[in-house]
Motif scaffolding. Structure first.
Motif, short mmCIF file in Angstrom:
data_model
loop_
_atom_site.label_atom_id
_atom_site.label_comp_id
_atom_site.label_asym_id
_atom_site.label_seq_id
_atom_site.Cartn_x
_atom_site.Cartn_y
_atom_site.Cartn_z
N VAL A 1 0.86 -1.18 0.00
CA VAL A 1 0.00 0.00 0.00
C VAL A 1 0.90 1.23 0.00
CG1 VAL A 1 -1.81 1.26 1.21
CG2 VAL A 1 -1.81 -1.25 1.24
N GLU B 1 -2.29 5.44 -3.59
CA GLU B 1 -3.59 5.63 -2.94
C GLU B 1 -3.94 7.10 -2.76
OE1 GLU B 1 -5.28 3.02 -2.66
OE2 GLU B 1 -3.67 1.55 -2.91
N ALA C 1 -7.26 6.55 6.66
CA ALA C 1 -7.71 5.87 5.45
C ALA C 1 -6.68 4.86 4.95
CB ALA C 1 -8.04 6.88 4.35
N ILE C 2 -5.39 5.19 5.07
CA ILE C 2 -4.38 4.29 4.52
C ILE C 2 -4.24 3.03 5.37
CG2 ILE C 2 -2.33 5.24 5.69
CD1 ILE C 2 -0.92 5.03 2.89
N ARG D 1 -6.83 1.64 6.93
CA ARG D 1 -8.01 0.84 6.58
C ARG D 1 -7.77 0.10 5.26
NH1 ARG D 1 -10.82 5.81 8.17
NH2 ARG D 1 -11.64 5.54 10.30
N ILE D 2 -7.13 0.76 4.32
CA ILE D 2 -6.80 0.11 3.05
C ILE D 2 -5.89 -1.08 3.30
CG2 ILE D 2 -5.57 0.39 0.86
CD1 ILE D 2 -6.52 3.35 0.92
N GLU E 1 -7.75 -3.98 4.81
CA GLU E 1 -8.60 -4.58 3.78
C GLU E 1 -7.79 -5.47 2.85
OE1 GLU E 1 -11.36 -3.20 -0.02
OE2 GLU E 1 -10.81 -1.74 1.50
N ARG E 2 -6.61 -5.00 2.45
CA ARG E 2 -5.76 -5.80 1.57
C ARG E 2 -5.28 -7.08 2.27
NH1 ARG E 2 -3.74 -1.62 -2.01
NH2 ARG E 2 -5.70 -0.60 -2.63
#
Length: 230
Positions: free
Chosen positions: A151, A156, A164-165, A167-168, A171-172
């Motif tokens: 990430v 992004e 937000a980063i 959470r990304i 999720e990944r």
């Protein structure tokens, strides 16, 4: 996105470690050699570190890390910021900026080994404030296969410590935030991860990562990857 939830679901009580490891890159895995830059600063009669002080100011650094400017444009911004320090010598300022942008780097072999061992058990995701050159840099380091996902702030268009980063990254990894271990060398980045429910480790040396990984830091058989390979 790689899905490791099946593996975690099969052994929910047998794994005392985290469900995923989310790790910073710079100053944890990758380290830059700024000694040549320091030598140039001394030769110019400037304080050692002045180039990095200017370069890493948010107004100069953040546009690069969000993918909005090129490394060449970053060098020009550094040169403009250094102009007063160099007495208006723009060529010297530009030379110092280039020396920083082109500083050689290496990977810490011990940290890489620890992360590879962890990845035999759980997903590993790199989350880094980086430039659009990140893929090339990882290839130069021989680390394109170190993590299940990468990430990058430049891709992004959001940078740590923005929630937000994180959470990304979770999720990944395919793992809830409260099952993620986050590792970073900056306290504000660790604090942001903890605020989202992650476990946080402020990295100073490989022993910090080894302790946090617990049993995952030991040599282990290669993790079954049937869910990835299909």
């Amino acid at each position: 996105m790689l899905n490791h939830q099946e593996d975690n679901h099969q052994h929910p009580k047998q794994s005392p470690g985290p469900g995923a490891v989310i790790c910073d890159l710079d100053n944890v895995i990758r380290f830059y050699d700024t000694a040549p830059l320091a030598a140039q600063e001394r030769a110019a009669g400037l304080p050692v570190g002045v180039t990095m002080e200017v370069a890493y100011a948010p107004e100069i650094d953040l546009p690069l890390l969000l993918g909005r400017i090129t490394p060449d444009a970053w060098v020009e911004a550094i040169a403009a910021g250094l102009a007063e320090r160099t007495g208006g010598d723009t060529e010297l300022a530009r030379t110092l900026g280039r020396a920083l942008a082109g500083a050689p780097f290496r990977a810490d072999a011990e940290v890489v080994a620890l992360l590879r061992r962890a990845r035999a058990h759980v997903p590993v995701v790199l989350v880094t404030n980086a430039t659009l050159q990140l893929d090339d840099d990882l290839a130069l380091l021989g680390l394109t296969d170190l993590a299940d996902a990468v990430v990058s702030s430049a891709v992004e268009q959001v940078a740590k410590p923005d929630p937000a980063i994180y959470r990304i990254a979770a999720e990944r990894a395919g793992v809830p935030a409260d099952r993620c271990l986050f590792v970073d060398d900056r306290q504000e980045n660790v604090d942001a991860a903890i605020a989202l429910g992650m476990s946080g480790v402020l990295y100073r040396e490989p022993a910090d990562l080894r302790r946090a990984l617990g049993p995952y830091a030991r040599e282990a058989p290669e993790r079954q990857r049937s869910s990835i390979d299909g």
